[in-house]
Scaffold this active site. Structure first.
Site, PDB file in Angstrom:
ATOM      1  N   SER A  61      31.292 125.984 -24.335  1.00 32.23           N
ATOM      2  CA  SER A  61      30.571 126.983 -23.647  1.00 32.23           C
ATOM      3  C   SER A  61      30.580 127.679 -22.359  1.00 32.23           C
ATOM      4  O   SER A  61      30.041 128.541 -21.971  1.00 32.23           O
ATOM      5  CB  SER A  61      28.886 126.188 -23.540  1.00 32.23           C
ATOM      6  OG  SER A  61      28.539 126.385 -24.958  1.00 32.23           O
ATOM      7  N   LYS A  64      31.619 131.423 -22.324  1.00 28.20           N
ATOM      8  CA  LYS A  64      30.321 132.367 -22.315  1.00 28.20           C
ATOM      9  C   LYS A  64      30.334 133.334 -21.456  1.00 28.20           C
ATOM     10  O   LYS A  64      30.106 134.715 -21.678  1.00 28.20           O
ATOM     11  CB  LYS A  64      29.251 131.615 -22.897  1.00 28.20           C
ATOM     12  CG  LYS A  64      29.076 131.133 -24.109  1.00 28.20           C
ATOM     13  CD  LYS A  64      27.889 130.003 -24.390  1.00 28.20           C
ATOM     14  CE  LYS A  64      27.821 129.488 -25.728  1.00 28.20           C
ATOM     15  NZ  LYS A  64      26.688 128.519 -26.020  1.00 28.20           N
ATOM     16  N   TYR A 188      34.634 133.446 -31.847  1.00 31.80           N
ATOM     17  CA  TYR A 188      33.781 132.843 -30.935  1.00 31.80           C
ATOM     18  C   TYR A 188      34.308 131.331 -31.067  1.00 31.80           C
ATOM     19  O   TYR A 188      34.416 130.646 -29.896  1.00 31.80           O
ATOM     20  CB  TYR A 188      32.445 132.749 -31.440  1.00 31.80           C
ATOM     21  CG  TYR A 188      31.506 131.875 -30.922  1.00 31.80           C
ATOM     22  CD1 TYR A 188      31.096 131.837 -29.264  1.00 31.80           C
ATOM     23  CD2 TYR A 188      31.095 130.662 -31.506  1.00 31.80           C
ATOM     24  CE1 TYR A 188      30.451 130.868 -29.001  1.00 31.80           C
ATOM     25  CE2 TYR A 188      30.568 129.709 -30.900  1.00 31.80           C
ATOM     26  CZ  TYR A 188      30.083 129.670 -29.641  1.00 31.80           C
ATOM     27  OH  TYR A 188      29.335 128.710 -28.858  1.00 31.80           O
ATOM     28  N   TYR A 240      21.798 125.490 -20.014  1.00 34.50           N
ATOM     29  CA  TYR A 240      20.675 125.270 -21.136  1.00 34.50           C
ATOM     30  C   TYR A 240      19.305 125.023 -20.528  1.00 34.50           C
ATOM     31  O   TYR A 240      18.956 125.519 -19.427  1.00 34.50           O
ATOM     32  CB  TYR A 240      21.182 124.503 -22.068  1.00 34.50           C
ATOM     33  CG  TYR A 240      22.552 124.833 -22.527  1.00 34.50           C
ATOM     34  CD1 TYR A 240      22.850 126.021 -23.166  1.00 34.50           C
ATOM     35  CD2 TYR A 240      23.771 124.124 -22.166  1.00 34.50           C
ATOM     36  CE1 TYR A 240      23.900 126.569 -23.661  1.00 34.50           C
ATOM     37  CE2 TYR A 240      24.966 124.584 -22.740  1.00 34.50           C
ATOM     38  CZ  TYR A 240      25.006 125.844 -23.219  1.00 34.50           C
ATOM     39  OH  TYR A 240      26.120 126.266 -23.972  1.00 34.50           O
ATOM     40  N   VAL A 258      30.069 121.505 -23.971  1.00 35.68           N
ATOM     41  CA  VAL A 258      29.897 120.048 -24.887  1.00 35.68           C
ATOM     42  C   VAL A 258      31.140 119.217 -24.685  1.00 35.68           C
ATOM     43  O   VAL A 258      31.045 118.122 -24.838  1.00 35.68           O
ATOM     44  CB  VAL A 258      29.503 120.173 -26.004  1.00 35.68           C
ATOM     45  CG1 VAL A 258      27.949 120.518 -26.243  1.00 35.68           C
ATOM     46  CG2 VAL A 258      30.361 121.406 -26.800  1.00 35.68           C
TER      47      VAL A 258
HETATM   48  O1  DON Z   1      29.240 126.543 -30.454  1.00 33.21           O
HETATM   49  C1  DON Z   1      29.206 125.409 -30.209  1.00 33.21           C
HETATM   50  O2  DON Z   1      28.373 124.527 -30.425  1.00 33.21           O
HETATM   51  C2  DON Z   1      30.146 125.007 -29.438  1.00 33.21           C
HETATM   52  N1  DON Z   1      31.555 125.576 -29.417  1.00 33.21           N
HETATM   53  C3  DON Z   1      29.946 125.132 -27.955  1.00 33.21           C
HETATM   54  C4  DON Z   1      28.629 124.614 -27.386  1.00 33.21           C
HETATM   55  C5  DON Z   1      28.508 124.332 -26.170  1.00 33.21           C
HETATM   56  O3  DON Z   1      29.505 123.953 -25.341  1.00 33.21           O
HETATM   57  C6  DON Z   1      27.250 123.887 -25.608  1.00 33.21           C
HETATM   58  N2  DON Z   1      27.265 123.130 -24.200  1.00 33.21           N
HETATM   59  N3  DON Z   1      26.699 122.776 -23.723  1.00 33.21           N
END
Ligand code: DON
Length: 305
Positions: A61, A64, A188, A240, A258
């Site tokens: 993320s 983003k 994505y 978040y 993540v």
């Molecule tokens: O779309 C997803 O779930 C992961 N590729 C990225 C999510 C993410 O990193 C949320 N972070 N805290």
């Protein structure tokens, strides 16, 4: 500074034992929870680091706000016709309020729904051309022309990303995504699977902290207004549904992922990149937040101090 960072890494090591490594993308579950590292790049391109700064991990993320910059450069601020600017208070992959919120556009570009819309708006004649533009832009922002995609993580998310697919299809049905939904989801997932180190993250932060201008070449990479937008949204939505608490306790524009990385952009001062794969319940790196919090309190860097 290097000594301070070394001390902080040693003192915060114990927090790598807390929390859990993400497993919902199976390949991420292979990350070593014991690693922790930090890099700082200041506005004069001085680099300071300590801990496991050579370890590569996927950007997840943290991609983003960077994808948002490219979408803004491609479309201008009409990006915000399709994605909002307000914190959601929900988890990063929530579907809950997409259907009930009155405008039906995702709350902001930092939650998955918003980020999938943003990626769908990046221009190119094919999904490959669109992704090449994304990767090249990330190379510029990190000052690292060697960046590449971790195909194991990409394939793992491609196989298991059903929640993101449902978000994508919902948005397509409502004409918020206008491009091919599968291509948008694939790009994505791929953008989230770009591999970086703490130092790459520190450069991302430094470029943003320096108003969108490279700290190495002094070349303007993004317009000042868009750099401001990215920092503001990182500040209000980047951690978040813990963004409010993080603003109080740490107080710098930051974005987590993540994989356990976090990058921060402290306006006109520095970029910081941290890694520590074990996450709290909101999906943020436990040791990463401790490291950032120590640096900020030692150096009085909170925007509010
Ligand atoms: O779309 C997803 O779930 C992961 N590729 C990225 C999510 C993410 O990193 C949320 N972070 N805290």
């Amino acid at each position: 500074m290097n000594l301070l960072l070394k001390k902080i890494i040693a003192e915060t090591k114990k927090y790598t034992k807390e929390g859990n490594v993400a497993t919902y993308i199976p390949e991420l579950g292979r990350m070593d929870r014991n690693i922790s590292g930090v890099s700082i790049v200041d506005m004069n391109n001085n680099i300071y680091s300590a801990g496991d700064t050579d370890v590569k991990f996927t950007i997840q993320s943290m991609s983003k706000p960077i994808a948002l910059l490219l979408a803004l450069m491609d479309n201008g601020e009409k990006v915000f016709d399709k994605v909002g600017k307000e914190p959601s208070g929900d988890s990063f992959n929530s579907l809950k309020r997409l259907a009930t919120h009155n405008t039906e556009i995702p709350f902001n570009p930092m939650v998955n729904a918003g980020a999938i819309v943003v990626t769908s708006m990046i221009k190119g004649n094919s999904k490959e051309e669109k992704f090449n533009r994304i990767l090249n832009f990330f190379k510029k922002m990190t000052e690292n022309s060697d960046l590449s995609v971790n195909m194991d993580v990409f394939n793992s998310e491609l196989k298991t990303g059903d929640k993101n697919r449902s978000i994508g299809y919902f948005l397509k049905e409502n004409n918020i995504i206008e491009e091919d939904v599968n291509d948008s989801l694939e790009n994505y997932f791929k953008q989230c699977s770009i591999e970086v180190t703490c130092t790459d993250l520190a450069y991302l932060g430094a470029t943003l902290a320096n108003d969108g201008v490279s700290v190495i070449t002094n070349e303007r990479i993004v317009p000042s207004r868009y750099a401001t937008i990215a920092k503001a949204l990182m500040f209000t939505c980047g951690m978040y549904d813990d963004s409010g608490k993080f603003a109080l306790e740490v107080g710098i524009p930051s974005k987590s992922g993540v994989s356990g990385g976090v990058f921060s952009a402290i306006p006109n001062k520095m970029g910081i990149g941290v890694i520590g794969p074990s996450l709290d319940k909101k999906g943020n790196s436990i040791v990463g937040i401790k490291i950032l919090s120590e640096i900020v309190s030692e150096k009085k860097l909170s925007l509010f101090s």
